[in-house]
Design an enzyme around this catalytic site. Sequence first.
Site, PDB file in Angstrom:
ATOM      1  N   LYS A 128      -5.089  20.297  27.050  1.00 25.49           N
ATOM      2  CA  LYS A 128      -5.703  18.940  25.640  1.00 25.49           C
ATOM      3  C   LYS A 128      -4.213  19.298  25.405  1.00 25.49           C
ATOM      4  O   LYS A 128      -3.093  19.047  26.436  1.00 25.49           O
ATOM      5  CB  LYS A 128      -5.726  20.330  24.341  1.00 25.49           C
ATOM      6  CG  LYS A 128      -7.694  21.004  24.480  1.00 25.49           C
ATOM      7  CD  LYS A 128      -8.553  20.760  22.866  1.00 25.49           C
ATOM      8  CE  LYS A 128      -9.894  21.354  23.648  1.00 25.49           C
ATOM      9  NZ  LYS A 128     -10.734  21.819  22.758  1.00 25.49           N
ATOM     10  N   ARG A 169     -12.137  29.132  26.565  1.00 27.61           N
ATOM     11  CA  ARG A 169     -12.932  28.657  27.231  1.00 27.61           C
ATOM     12  C   ARG A 169     -12.204  27.654  27.642  1.00 27.61           C
ATOM     13  O   ARG A 169     -11.435  27.129  27.277  1.00 27.61           O
ATOM     14  CB  ARG A 169     -13.784  27.836  25.981  1.00 27.61           C
ATOM     15  CG  ARG A 169     -14.593  26.613  26.941  1.00 27.61           C
ATOM     16  CD  ARG A 169     -15.306  25.560  25.219  1.00 27.61           C
ATOM     17  NE  ARG A 169     -16.105  24.890  25.917  1.00 27.61           N
ATOM     18  CZ  ARG A 169     -15.209  23.545  26.013  1.00 27.61           C
ATOM     19  NH1 ARG A 169     -14.524  23.187  26.262  1.00 27.61           N
ATOM     20  NH2 ARG A 169     -16.532  22.725  26.911  1.00 27.61           N
TER      21      ARG A 169
HETATM   22  N1  HH2 Z   1     -13.335  21.508  23.068  1.00 22.40           N
HETATM   23  C1  HH2 Z   1     -14.057  20.828  23.925  1.00 22.40           C
HETATM   24  C2  HH2 Z   1     -15.797  20.771  24.671  1.00 22.40           C
HETATM   25  N2  HH2 Z   1     -16.452  22.111  23.600  1.00 22.40           N
HETATM   26  N3  HH2 Z   1     -16.485  23.611  22.339  1.00 22.40           N
HETATM   27  C3  HH2 Z   1     -15.816  24.828  21.927  1.00 22.40           C
HETATM   28  N4  HH2 Z   1     -16.481  25.677  21.277  1.00 22.40           N
HETATM   29  N5  HH2 Z   1     -13.844  24.937  21.884  1.00 22.40           N
HETATM   30  C4  HH2 Z   1     -13.739  23.685  22.193  1.00 22.40           C
HETATM   31  O1  HH2 Z   1     -11.916  24.396  22.221  1.00 22.40           O
HETATM   32  C5  HH2 Z   1     -13.860  22.809  22.763  1.00 22.40           C
HETATM   33  C6  HH2 Z   1     -15.473  22.551  22.524  1.00 22.40           C
HETATM   34  C7  HH2 Z   1     -13.430  19.406  24.923  1.00 22.40           C
HETATM   35  O2  HH2 Z   1     -12.425  20.157  25.888  1.00 22.40           O
HETATM   36  P1  HH2 Z   1     -14.109  19.333  27.054  1.00 22.40           P
HETATM   37  O3  HH2 Z   1     -15.395  20.134  27.308  1.00 22.40           O
HETATM   38  O4  HH2 Z   1     -13.082  19.566  28.145  1.00 22.40           O
HETATM   39  O5  HH2 Z   1     -14.632  17.734  26.926  1.00 22.40           O
HETATM   40  P2  HH2 Z   1     -15.102  16.624  26.947  1.00 22.40           P
HETATM   41  O6  HH2 Z   1     -15.025  17.413  25.000  1.00 22.40           O
HETATM   42  O7  HH2 Z   1     -14.180  15.546  27.031  1.00 22.40           O
HETATM   43  O8  HH2 Z   1     -16.093  17.578  27.225  1.00 22.40           O
END
Ligand code: HH2
Length: 277
Positions: free
Chosen positions: A222, A256
Amino acid sequence: MLERRLEPLWRRRRPAVMGIINVTPDSFSDGGRLPSPEAAVAFGLRLRDEGADILDVGGESTRPGAEEVPVDVELSRVIPVIEKLRREDKGVLLSVDTSKPEVAAAALAAGADMVNDVTAGGAPGMLEAVAGAGAGVVLMHMRGTPRTMQLDTQYTEIVAEVHSFLGARAAAAVAAGVAPQRVWLDPGIGFGKDVEGNLRLLAAAGDLAALGHPIVVGASRKSFIGALTGAGVADRLPGSLAALVAVAAVERVVVRVHDVAATVQFLVTLAALRGVA
Ligand code: HH2
């Protein structure tokens, strides 16, 4: 039953690992890497083999500024992946990363065990869909929406505010019929927080666990790590691991992450070190 499958994870005395499968063209660190359901399933099975306990399938990016995806598009991205993963592996825990009750219900019917909802069950019918399916839910704190969340990152007392929001959402989930141990809480690292706010929340993961629910923490790659170190998205693994040091000492935690093998190695070594300290 979900609890029976989770018990061995909690007994290991180290965080469980949720591997991220982004079936999106635009996710912040890995968008567009998995162009077909087959590629997503193969990637998921690789994460499982690297030690992921839970596979989190998402079809809508929540990166700052991201636009919403229509229900039919999100369904067409995630459902084939969940169906195929469940066919390939009857035992692996599967969650669907969605804020839409229609997508959640379809994913649970297709074999998912949990809903990972960055809006903490805010949409009408979401908590009822989870309860009706006997599933679990991750309730995450976010201020505003992905489009607006970084516009205001000031809080009077960020830890108290986030924890009290999550306590209230957990009560709502339980009132809707979700068993308390199936309600997991997530401070939402990077969702409407500045660097210091993210660090405070990571350091306070133990206080959040005091609410009595399992905790989920997502710090992987992040932007606060980039802000602290100057590292680009692809080079944030060391910072992503360091961010978990305080979290790793808490019981019943799920981290995660994108980089499953490295995270498992880090957590196993840290737990062994703690065992002799
Ligand atoms: N962060 C993201 C997405 N979903 N869910 C939970 N529970 N906690 C988190 O910190 C979280 C989440 C963002 O990360 P990522 O899935 O890699 O990216 P994107 O939302 O751009 O797909």
